[in-house]
Enzyme design. Structure first.
Site, short mmCIF file in Angstrom:
data_model
loop_
_atom_site.label_atom_id
_atom_site.label_comp_id
_atom_site.label_asym_id
_atom_site.label_seq_id
_atom_site.Cartn_x
_atom_site.Cartn_y
_atom_site.Cartn_z
CE1 TYR A 62 2.66 7.18 11.99
CE2 TYR A 62 3.09 9.52 12.27
CZ TYR A 62 3.09 8.39 11.48
OH TYR A 62 3.53 8.47 10.18
CE LYS A 86 6.33 6.52 11.46
NZ LYS A 86 6.86 5.53 10.50
CG LEU A 115 5.16 6.77 1.26
CD1 LEU A 115 3.77 7.17 1.71
CD2 LEU A 115 6.17 7.20 2.32
CB SER A 174 6.51 10.75 10.30
OG SER A 174 5.63 11.85 10.47
CB THR A 209 -1.07 6.42 1.92
OG1 THR A 209 -0.99 6.68 3.33
CG2 THR A 209 0.10 7.08 1.22
CB SER A 266 -0.87 -0.04 1.26
OG SER A 266 -1.62 1.12 1.40
#
Ligand SMILES: NC(=O)C1=CN([C@@H]2O[C@H](COP(=O)(O)OP(=O)(O)OC[C@H]3O[C@@H](n4cnc5c(N)ncnc54)[C@H](OP(=O)(O)O)[C@@H]3O)[C@@H](O)[C@H]2O)C=CC1
Ligand SMILES: CCCCCCCCCCCCCCCC(=O)OCC(=O)COP(=O)(O)O
Length: 348
Positions: free
Chosen positions: A207, A211, A64, A194, A242, A62
């Protein structure tokens, strides 16, 4: 006053003399030549091919990862596509095999299916990956999940799941493949992080934490493996449309099936503010945004990173082909739009 004026006119006359002298044209041509040569070398470096390089991509089914698969396949890389969903990997392999021929010879990709949250599976998967072509030139740790929720409501299991997927999984896979790279004194490890690996955003704690950890780990790795001629790159994109947002986990670990991301629509009427969904709505305004209240300065130097953009080929997406070089043992390949993400790499 008079002497200052005469000095000025003398200077002007000297400048004119210099400009019209015979040396100027060759000098200018020389400068243009050197500049063009530098540009050419720069271009060659980014275009240098990854033909036959073995490139492993996690999360290839999926977004990237899928896009990387297309780009590297077309560039002649030998791909090992990784994901949880064997059917989706097979479908991608078929799509790649059927894709239009490029000027380079392409290779049938291999597939390895495993879940990054399962440490036992990762060890086995690494062995399988190495069996595909015997070695790995480029490992792209791309797979990941998003998370949305308040810290106070989020169960620790959810924090752990996000960390396992986005941090411990890639770390485990990298550790499992590193010895082979070190033995060959060749390899390039890429971590797709990210902007949230650099800036913490409210309601995205797990998240952002995963990262930030990714950035730190792979920065350390870069320093440690330089002596073995292994390169490490951390790519930190801004928003890209995405399935990430759609698949985000929430505070209780469920998926609300909502796309809180920047949305698929063309950027009609100009770029949206980060987190805003195209239409103006309550909470979105200068310095404020519905998704991240109060945390976004409306006009900052980082706007380019915050403007949502799509992957090449997506409707309404910007399809510029300026790409970040990911080098595989002296070769290079395109990955992501450089102006849209920050890249930490020794030579990038
Ligand atoms: N889109 C964006 O705006 C940005 C994305 N990124 C990062 O880019 C990376 C790719 O995200 P993107 O393409 O947007 O997201 P997608 O949701 O489109 O793709 C995520 C991929 O990761 C895989 N994956 C998820 N969980 C696991 C797991 N437990 N084990 C193995 N594979 C898993 C998914 O596989 P499956 O099909 O099995 O779910 C899927 O192939 C992520 O690391 C993300 O954090 C960074 C900045 C911005
Ligand atoms: C002086 C300038 C300071 C500028 C500060 C701006 C800080 C804003 C940071 C916002 C970062 C957004 C980047 C997002 C990249 C990313 O990882 O996106 C993931 C998702 O889009 C997931 O979508 P979801 O809706 O689930 O969050």
């Amino acid at each position: 006053m008079a002497s200052a004026a005469s000095r000025k006119s003398l200077l002007r006359a000297r400048i004119m003399d210099f400009i019209t002298s015979t040396a100027t044209v060759p000098l200018l041509l020389g400068c243009v030549g050197v500049f063009s040569l530098c540009k050419l070398l720069q271009w060659l470096r980014t275009r240098a091919d990854v033909r036959n390089a073995v490139v492993v991509i996690t999360g290839a089914t999926s977004g990237l990862g899928r896009e990387c698969a297309r780009v590297f396949h077309a560039a002649g890389a030998k791909l090992v596509l990784c994901g949880r969903n064997a059917k989706a990997l097979e479908e991608l392999t078929r799509e790649l095999a059927a894709s239009r021929a490029t000027e380079v010879q392409t290779h049938k990709p291999s597939m390895v299916t495993f879940d990054l949250t399962d440490p036992g599976a990762i060890v086995g998967a690494a062995a399988e990956i190495l069996q595909c072509f015997g070695y790995v030139d480029v490992l792209i740790n791309n797979a990941g999940i998003s998370y949305r929720g308040t810290i106070v409501d989020t169960s620790l299991d959810v924090d752990k799941r996000v960390m396992e997927t986005n941090y411990f999984g890639p770390v485990a896979l990298t550790k499992a493949l590193l010895p082979s790279m070190i033995r060959r004194r060749q390899g390039h490890v890429v971590a797709i992080s990210s902007i949230q690996g650099k800036i913490s955003v409210p309601f995205r704690s797990a998240y952002a934490a995963s990262k930030h950890a990714t950035q730190a780990f792979f920065d350390c790795l870069r320093a440690e493996v330089e002596q073995h001629d292994i390169e490490v790159t951390v790519v930190s994109p801004g928003y890209i449309h995405t399935n990430l947002s759609l698949n985000a986990v929430t505070a209780d670990g469920s998926n609300d099936g909502q796309d809180h991301g920047p949305g698929p629509k063309p950027l009609a009427g100009g770029p949206r503010r980060a987190g805003c969904r195209g239409e103006e709505k309550e909470g979105c305004g200068p310095g404020r945004c519905g998704a991240f209240p109060g945390c976004l300065p409306a006009h900052s130097g980082s706007q380019a990173l915050l403007q949502p953009h799509g992957l090449p080929g997506q409707e309404g997406a910007e399809t510029q082909a300026l790409l970040v070089p990911v080098r595989a043992g002296g070769a290079a390949a395109p990955l992501l739009h450089r102006d849209r993400c920050e890249v930490t790499s020794k030579r990038a």
